[in-house]
Motif scaffolding. Sequence first.
Motif, PDB file in Angstrom:
ATOM      1  N   GLU A 115       0.849  -1.192   0.000  1.00 47.07           N
ATOM      2  CA  GLU A 115       0.000   0.000   0.000  1.00 47.07           C
ATOM      3  C   GLU A 115       0.884   1.241   0.000  1.00 47.07           C
ATOM      4  N   ASP A 118       0.967   5.740  -0.536  1.00 45.14           N
ATOM      5  CA  ASP A 118       0.169   6.962  -0.533  1.00 45.14           C
ATOM      6  C   ASP A 118      -0.340   7.216  -1.939  1.00 45.14           C
ATOM      7  N   GLU A 119      -1.591   7.610  -2.035  1.00 41.34           N
ATOM      8  CA  GLU A 119      -2.203   7.813  -3.353  1.00 41.34           C
ATOM      9  C   GLU A 119      -1.582   8.959  -4.140  1.00 41.34           C
ATOM     10  N   ASP A 120      -0.966   9.916  -3.448  1.00 42.16           N
ATOM     11  CA  ASP A 120      -0.430  11.077  -4.160  1.00 42.16           C
ATOM     12  C   ASP A 120       0.968  10.846  -4.727  1.00 42.16           C
ATOM     13  N   ASP A 129       3.100   9.657  -7.502  1.00 41.11           N
ATOM     14  CA  ASP A 129       3.101   9.204  -8.889  1.00 41.11           C
ATOM     15  C   ASP A 129       4.501   9.314  -9.487  1.00 41.11           C
ATOM     16  N   ALA A 139       3.096   3.921  -8.187  1.00 40.34           N
ATOM     17  CA  ALA A 139       1.742   4.172  -8.698  1.00 40.34           C
ATOM     18  C   ALA A 139       1.238   2.995  -9.530  1.00 40.34           C
ATOM     19  N   LYS A 161       2.708  -0.005  -9.294  1.00 44.23           N
ATOM     20  CA  LYS A 161       3.137  -1.193  -8.537  1.00 44.23           C
ATOM     21  C   LYS A 161       4.060  -2.073  -9.369  1.00 44.23           C
TER      22      LYS A 161
END
Length: 126
Positions: A32, A34-36, A38, A59, A61
């Motif tokens: 997992e 952090d979504e931010d 990239d 982003a 993976k």
Amino acid sequence: FYSFNLTLDHKIIVMECDKFFNAISGLIADSEFDEDIDSTFQFEITKDGKTSIWCIDPANKKIIKGGVDEPTCTFGMTDEDFVKLMSKEVQAAELFMTGRLKLDGDMGEAMKFQSVMEGFDDDEVR
């Protein structure tokens, strides 16, 4: 009869970083992040004249052996310093300040790499 005396002077260089990246290649899909994030984090690791290049793309993976054409940031260091960094024996700032860690690219994005590493379970990486 002809006799040939061949000596092979090729030393096999085992890069510890390759073991690390191969290990996390199998873990990244379940990690997992952090979504931010990239950014792509490329590593150019050297040992005895050999360079091993790997890119972490959280982003998507993916771990890309051989790297990518335009990473967000590239970290350059020796295999020995890489192992110390990943095992938390030394901080990135210390390596950077002493010239043992070279950074090319966006330093702000490079700072996010710590959170990427936190996405991996320490016990699984070792």
